[in-house]
Design a protein around this motif. Structure first.
Motif, PDB file in Angstrom:
ATOM      1  N   PRO A  11       0.804  -1.231   0.000  1.00  0.00           N
ATOM      2  CA  PRO A  11       0.000   0.000   0.000  1.00  0.00           C
ATOM      3  C   PRO A  11       0.840   1.287   0.000  1.00  0.00           C
ATOM      4  CG  PRO A  11      -0.690  -1.471   1.785  1.00  0.00           C
ATOM      5  CD  PRO A  11       0.539  -2.045   1.174  1.00  0.00           C
ATOM      6  N   MET A  12       2.107   1.160   0.360  1.00  0.00           N
ATOM      7  CA  MET A  12       2.968   2.338   0.420  1.00  0.00           C
ATOM      8  C   MET A  12       3.432   2.804  -0.953  1.00  0.00           C
ATOM      9  SD  MET A  12       5.259   1.641   3.770  1.00  0.00           S
ATOM     10  CE  MET A  12       4.521   1.253   5.323  1.00  0.00           C
ATOM     11  N   LYS A  13       3.119   2.032  -2.006  1.00  0.00           N
ATOM     12  CA  LYS A  13       3.532   2.454  -3.343  1.00  0.00           C
ATOM     13  C   LYS A  13       2.850   3.751  -3.753  1.00  0.00           C
ATOM     14  CE  LYS A  13       0.383  -0.431  -6.016  1.00  0.00           C
ATOM     15  NZ  LYS A  13       0.311  -1.553  -6.940  1.00  0.00           N
ATOM     16  N   ARG A  14       1.760   4.092  -3.088  1.00  0.00           N
ATOM     17  CA  ARG A  14       1.098   5.379  -3.371  1.00  0.00           C
ATOM     18  C   ARG A  14       1.963   6.566  -2.960  1.00  0.00           C
ATOM     19  NH1 ARG A  14      -4.295   4.167  -0.394  1.00  0.00           N
ATOM     20  NH2 ARG A  14      -3.056   2.483   0.394  1.00  0.00           N
ATOM     21  N   GLY A  17       6.957   9.237  -5.548  1.00  0.00           N
ATOM     22  CA  GLY A  17       6.898  10.532  -6.224  1.00  0.00           C
ATOM     23  C   GLY A  17       6.341  11.650  -5.368  1.00  0.00           C
ATOM     24  N   THR A  18       5.966  11.370  -4.143  1.00  0.00           N
ATOM     25  CA  THR A  18       5.451  12.414  -3.252  1.00  0.00           C
ATOM     26  C   THR A  18       6.554  12.850  -2.290  1.00  0.00           C
ATOM     27  OG1 THR A  18       4.702  10.928  -1.488  1.00  0.00           O
ATOM     28  CG2 THR A  18       3.166  11.303  -3.326  1.00  0.00           C
ATOM     29  N   ALA A  19       6.244  13.857  -1.499  1.00  0.00           N
ATOM     30  CA  ALA A  19       7.209  14.340  -0.511  1.00  0.00           C
ATOM     31  C   ALA A  19       7.462  13.296   0.578  1.00  0.00           C
ATOM     32  CB  ALA A  19       6.700  15.621   0.131  1.00  0.00           C
ATOM     33  N   TYR A  25      14.541  10.928  -1.940  1.00  0.00           N
ATOM     34  CA  TYR A  25      15.585  11.899  -1.621  1.00  0.00           C
ATOM     35  C   TYR A  25      16.989  11.349  -1.847  1.00  0.00           C
ATOM     36  CZ  TYR A  25      11.718  14.438   0.387  1.00  0.00           C
ATOM     37  OH  TYR A  25      10.529  15.100   0.544  1.00  0.00           O
ATOM     38  N   MET A  26      17.079  10.097  -2.270  1.00  0.00           N
ATOM     39  CA  MET A  26      18.385   9.497  -2.526  1.00  0.00           C
ATOM     40  C   MET A  26      19.015  10.188  -3.739  1.00  0.00           C
ATOM     41  SD  MET A  26      17.413   5.484  -1.934  1.00  0.00           S
ATOM     42  CE  MET A  26      18.936   4.939  -2.628  1.00  0.00           C
ATOM     43  N   GLU A  32      17.978  10.743 -11.486  1.00  0.00           N
ATOM     44  CA  GLU A  32      17.018  10.254 -12.470  1.00  0.00           C
ATOM     45  C   GLU A  32      15.979  11.319 -12.808  1.00  0.00           C
ATOM     46  OE1 GLU A  32      15.545   6.715 -10.632  1.00  0.00           O
ATOM     47  OE2 GLU A  32      17.304   5.542 -11.208  1.00  0.00           O
ATOM     48  N   ARG A  33      15.500  12.030 -11.803  1.00  0.00           N
ATOM     49  CA  ARG A  33      14.523  13.105 -12.071  1.00  0.00           C
ATOM     50  C   ARG A  33      15.160  14.234 -12.868  1.00  0.00           C
ATOM     51  NH1 ARG A  33      12.927  11.882  -6.700  1.00  0.00           N
ATOM     52  NH2 ARG A  33      14.065  13.675  -5.919  1.00  0.00           N
TER      53      ARG A  33
END
Length: 107
Positions: A11-14, A17-19, A25-26, A32-33
């Motif tokens: 469920p944590m896959k949501r 891409g969020t804060a 933060y790696m 990549e971004r």
């Protein structure tokens, strides 16, 4: 033993891409971004100067991003190498056609 762990993580896959993404933060994820943003910017520059006679060069420039592979320091080195190649090819690509032919005419 891994299935219960995966059920908790699923469920944590949501959070991706969020804060709240713990891995976002790696340094590698930030790289990549940045590469994605660079690609979008360079694609815009290439499309701005796209003509029928330079389609192959435009495709070659954008295809260089496909050569970025690896993990960690390997990926960082690949990004540096490929971005240098792209920069060099963009200079030639964005040079007006008359300037590119001028030295050949003078010879």
């Amino acid at each position: 033993w891994i299935l219960p762990v995966l059920r908790v993580l699923a469920p944590m896959k949501r959070l991706r891409g969020t804060a709240f993404d713990p891995f976002g933060y790696m340094a590698e994820r930030r790289l990549e971004r940045r590469v994605i943003a660079d690609y979008e910017g360079i694609a815009g520059r290439v499309l701005t100067g796209l003509r029928h006679d330079n389609e192959a060069e435009a495709l070659a420039i954008l295809s260089l991003f496909d050569e970025i592979r690896g993990f960690g320091p390997v990926k960082e080195a690949a990004v540096r190498t490929i971005m240098a190649k792209i920069s060099d090819r963009l200079k030639v690509y964005e040079t007006p056609q008359a300037k590119q032919q001028a030295p050949a005419d003078a010879a």
